[in-house]
Design a protein around this motif. Structure first.
Motif, PDB file in Angstrom:
ATOM      1  N   LEU A  40       0.847  -1.189   0.000  1.00  0.00           N
ATOM      2  CA  LEU A  40       0.000   0.000   0.000  1.00  0.00           C
ATOM      3  C   LEU A  40       0.882   1.238   0.000  1.00  0.00           C
ATOM      4  O   LEU A  40       1.799   1.358   0.821  1.00  0.00           O
ATOM      5  CB  LEU A  40      -0.909   0.012   1.223  1.00  0.00           C
ATOM      6  CG  LEU A  40      -1.811   1.236   1.391  1.00  0.00           C
ATOM      7  CD1 LEU A  40      -2.809   1.338   0.240  1.00  0.00           C
ATOM      8  CD2 LEU A  40      -2.532   1.183   2.723  1.00  0.00           C
ATOM      9  N   VAL A  52      -1.823  -5.245   5.384  1.00  0.00           N
ATOM     10  CA  VAL A  52      -0.932  -5.359   4.235  1.00  0.00           C
ATOM     11  C   VAL A  52       0.088  -6.457   4.514  1.00  0.00           C
ATOM     12  O   VAL A  52       0.689  -6.492   5.590  1.00  0.00           O
ATOM     13  CB  VAL A  52      -0.235  -4.005   3.955  1.00  0.00           C
ATOM     14  CG1 VAL A  52       0.859  -4.148   2.922  1.00  0.00           C
ATOM     15  CG2 VAL A  52      -1.254  -2.980   3.497  1.00  0.00           C
ATOM     16  N   VAL A  56       3.708  -0.909   3.945  1.00  0.00           N
ATOM     17  CA  VAL A  56       2.859   0.277   3.856  1.00  0.00           C
ATOM     18  C   VAL A  56       3.782   1.489   3.792  1.00  0.00           C
ATOM     19  O   VAL A  56       4.672   1.648   4.635  1.00  0.00           O
ATOM     20  CB  VAL A  56       1.932   0.415   5.079  1.00  0.00           C
ATOM     21  CG1 VAL A  56       1.142   1.712   5.013  1.00  0.00           C
ATOM     22  CG2 VAL A  56       0.998  -0.773   5.196  1.00  0.00           C
ATOM     23  N   SER A  70       1.020  -4.849   9.303  1.00  0.00           N
ATOM     24  CA  SER A  70       1.907  -5.007   8.151  1.00  0.00           C
ATOM     25  C   SER A  70       3.230  -5.614   8.591  1.00  0.00           C
ATOM     26  O   SER A  70       3.540  -5.653   9.780  1.00  0.00           O
ATOM     27  CB  SER A  70       2.141  -3.638   7.502  1.00  0.00           C
ATOM     28  OG  SER A  70       2.982  -3.744   6.390  1.00  0.00           O
TER      29      SER A  70
END
Length: 89
Positions: A40, A52, A56, A70
């Motif tokens: 992302l 994610v 990120v 993440s």
């Protein structure tokens, strides 16, 4: 919304976004909803939770309000993140 390819959002979105690849939130974009992706990259604003699998990126003018899960979080000076953070498994 589900998709196999990369997605770049340039306007306002109010969905649950799920991608197998990369989502890019454009500089003038506002997302109200949760996001799930491999990668992302945020230039705009997100209000919602993020999951994610890899990385990120929160760019210098980006704003994120919600929790992030993440493997890696990279933020630039000037970015804003308000929420809980879970890195790793």
């Amino acid at each position: 919304m589900q998709s196999e390819n990369d997605l770049k959002l340039l306007k306002i979105g109010r969905h649950f976004w799920e991608k197998k690849n990369k989502i890019i939130i454009g500089e003038n974009s506002l997302v109200k909803g949760n996001i799930k992706a491999e990668i992302l990259d945020v230039f705009g604003q997100i209000i919602g939770n993020i999951i994610v699998n890899k990385t990120v990126y929160i760019r210098s003018h980006a704003r994120v309000k919600g929790d992030i899960q993440s493997q890696e979080l990279l933020t630039e000076t000037g970015s804003v993140f308000n929420g809980k953070l879970k890195i790793g498994q």
